[in-house]
Design an enzyme around this catalytic site. Structure first.
Site, mmCIF file in Angstrom:
data_model
loop_
_atom_site.group_PDB
_atom_site.id
_atom_site.type_symbol
_atom_site.label_atom_id
_atom_site.label_comp_id
_atom_site.label_asym_id
_atom_site.label_seq_id
_atom_site.Cartn_x
_atom_site.Cartn_y
_atom_site.Cartn_z
ATOM 1 N N LYS A 80 -5.496 -24.725 46.281
ATOM 2 C CA LYS A 80 -5.372 -24.711 44.737
ATOM 3 C C LYS A 80 -4.464 -23.672 44.631
ATOM 4 C CE LYS A 80 -6.897 -26.758 41.065
ATOM 5 N NZ LYS A 80 -7.791 -27.982 41.009
ATOM 6 N N ASP A 140 -2.893 -30.133 37.736
ATOM 7 C CA ASP A 140 -4.117 -29.671 37.077
ATOM 8 C C ASP A 140 -3.761 -29.128 35.489
ATOM 9 O OD1 ASP A 140 -6.846 -28.836 38.196
ATOM 10 O OD2 ASP A 140 -6.459 -27.194 36.674
HETATM 11 N N1 GLU Z 1 -6.333 -30.854 40.022
HETATM 12 C C1 GLU Z 1 -7.261 -32.053 40.362
HETATM 13 C C2 GLU Z 1 -8.514 -31.407 40.842
HETATM 14 O O1 GLU Z 1 -9.041 -30.713 40.255
HETATM 15 C C3 GLU Z 1 -6.415 -33.017 41.369
HETATM 16 C C4 GLU Z 1 -6.010 -32.313 42.727
HETATM 17 C C5 GLU Z 1 -5.467 -33.413 43.329
HETATM 18 O O2 GLU Z 1 -4.950 -34.488 43.240
HETATM 19 O O3 GLU Z 1 -4.513 -32.898 44.565
HETATM 20 O O4 GLU Z 1 -9.160 -32.217 41.530
#
Ligand code: GLU
Length: 449
Positions: free
Chosen positions: A129, A169
């Site tokens: 992340k 996100d």
């Molecule tokens: N931010 C999204 C999550 O919390 C998607 C992450 C992604 O698609 O890599 O899962």
């Protein structure tokens, strides 16, 4: 509510000591460790070779300066982050969050959760992340572009389709992914489509990716309701937030015969007893980048806008918290239960506090935790990577069909695991154990790395 098993307690104490002040990260680790006591008493080998300690420690943490120039010519500084948490199952995968609240603890909690969520999808993706404390609110397109370019100018060296694949996100959507991809392409002189997901459909994005998190969360809740012989048909739902996740959650609830009557943002919440008019909400949020209070003003009579108080005071049978972490506390949970709640599906990451989760479980409410319920977004990101790798692009129907199958499998594996460990219907336990076992099995095969 289970407490952390005494054998695992020293691990948690070490996490607290070594990550001082990172309360959201502590909360995320505590919840997983609470679920693992029964696993290590049945299979003590999972505690060997400091495996659980390793799972709690990110493989790599990158923190960097992001300088950029605003429209007035003033130089601004933000902090950029990427936490590459675990790559046992595949390249690091997870979104970027641009929000003033971002700090290393928030990114670590999100990366930790992402690792198990990604494992639950059954796709070959590790967990990571990133993001920045940059506040996109009120910034021009030019400022957003310059910020994204500066952010990528540092981050690109840590990415790659086989290394680390970010996506969006909070605060990062199609516009930002476009700017980030453009700068990555320029810096590397490679058209490496699979290095980012959530791309636009005109340059390698996947159909249904935008809708996937919200749609997937509704599929998950639908599966849970089926176990009790019920469905969305005729049910009132409250969906907090009004971003990408909330909007497509509302869309699918309506398709399933339910009625979403409330949503929110930092300007407050609105209640529209006739059911939210999605075309209007999309116009306000996506085209005008406006607030829910603008929706209330445009929709006119019968819509109630409240700046104060909690959206969870609105009576409903299904609650889908889809805004941000810790947005639903124990008091909110009590109110919801008193008002006739039957199911909760977490569209945001860790939106319910531990106290709220305990109350839901004690009241025998169907509770779909974020790791499982909102995994449809990242699962569809993995489908986007598949399409990029095969230089193919699927129809909306085909992509959504695969998403629906993945959500059903996630539901069933969580339910089966919960049964196996003597806690039928406990999706928190089911999700944590299923995700953990998949990551842990791969780590055991790979040796001490
Ligand atoms: N931010 C999204 C999550 O919390 C998607 C992450 C992604 O698609 O890599 O899962």
């Amino acid at each position: 509510m289970p407490r952390i098993d005494e054998k695992l307690l020293p691990i948690f104490e070490d996490v607290l000591r070594r990550n001082a002040g990172e309360s959201e990260f502590h909360q995320a680790v505590e919840e997983v460790l609470e679920s693992l006591g029964c696993v290590i008493s049945k299979h003590p080998e999972y505690a060997d070779n400091a495996l659980i300690e390793r799972i709690c420690e990110p493989e790599r943490q990158i923190i960097f300066r992001v300088p950029w120039v605003d429209d007035k010519g003033q130089v601004r500084i933000n902090r950029g982050f990427r936490v590459q948490f675990n790559s046992a199952l595949g390249p690091y995968k997870g979104g970027l969050r641009f929000h003033p609240s971002v700090n290393v603890g928030i990114i670590k909690f999100l990366g930790f959760e992402q690792t198990f969520k990604n494992a639950l999808t059954g796709m070959p993706i590790g967990g990571g992340k990133g993001g920045s404390d940059f506040n996109p609110r009120g910034r021009s397109d030019g400022e957003i572009m310059r910020f994204c370019q500066s952010f990528m100018t540092e981050l690109y060296r840590h990415l790659g389709e086989y290394t680390d694949v970010p996506a969006g996100d909070i605060g990062v959507g199609g516009r930002e992914i476009g700017f980030l991809f453009g700068q990555y392409k320029r810096l590397t002189n490679r058209y490496e489509a699979g290095v980012l997901t959530g791309k636009g459909l005109n340059y390698g994005g996947s159909r249904a990716r935008t809708e996937a998190t919200g749609y997937g969360a509704v599929y998950f809740v639908d599966q849970m309701m089926r176990t009790r012989g019920t469905s969305f048909e005729g049910k009132r739902a409250v969906v907090s937030g009004s971003g990408n996740v909330a909007i497509y959650t509302i869309e699918k609830i309506h398709e399933f015969g339910g009625k979403a009557i409330a949503c929110s943002d930092s300007s407050g919440y609105i209640v529209d007893e006739n059911g939210i008019d999605l075309e209007l909400l999309k116009e306000v949020k996506f085209n005008r980048r406006g607030r829910v209070r603008d929706y209330a003003a445009l929709r006119g009579n019968g819509v109630h806008h409240s700046e104060k108080g909690s959206i969870w005071a609105v009576p409903c049978e299904v609650a889908m918290p889809s805004a941000t972490q810790n947005e639903l506390d124990g008091t909110d949970a009590q109110t919801l239960i008193k008002n006739g709640l039957i199911a909760v599906g977490e569209g945001a990451n860790m939106p319910s506090t531990p106290d709220a989760i305990r109350q839901f479980q004690e009241a025998n409410i169907l509770f779909g935790p974020a790791k499982a319920a909102n995994a449809g977004g990242v699962a569809t990101s993995a489908l986007e990577m598949q399409q990029n790798a095969s230089r193919d692009s699927w129809t909306f129907e085909e992509t959504e069909r695969r998403l629906a199958t993945i959500m059903r499998r996630i539901h069933d594996s969580c339910a089966e695991t919960a049964d196996k460990y003597g806690a039928p219907g406990n999706y928190v336990l089911g999700a944590n154990i299923t995700g953990f076992v998949r990551v842990a099995d791969a780590m055991r095969s790979l040796g001490v790395v």
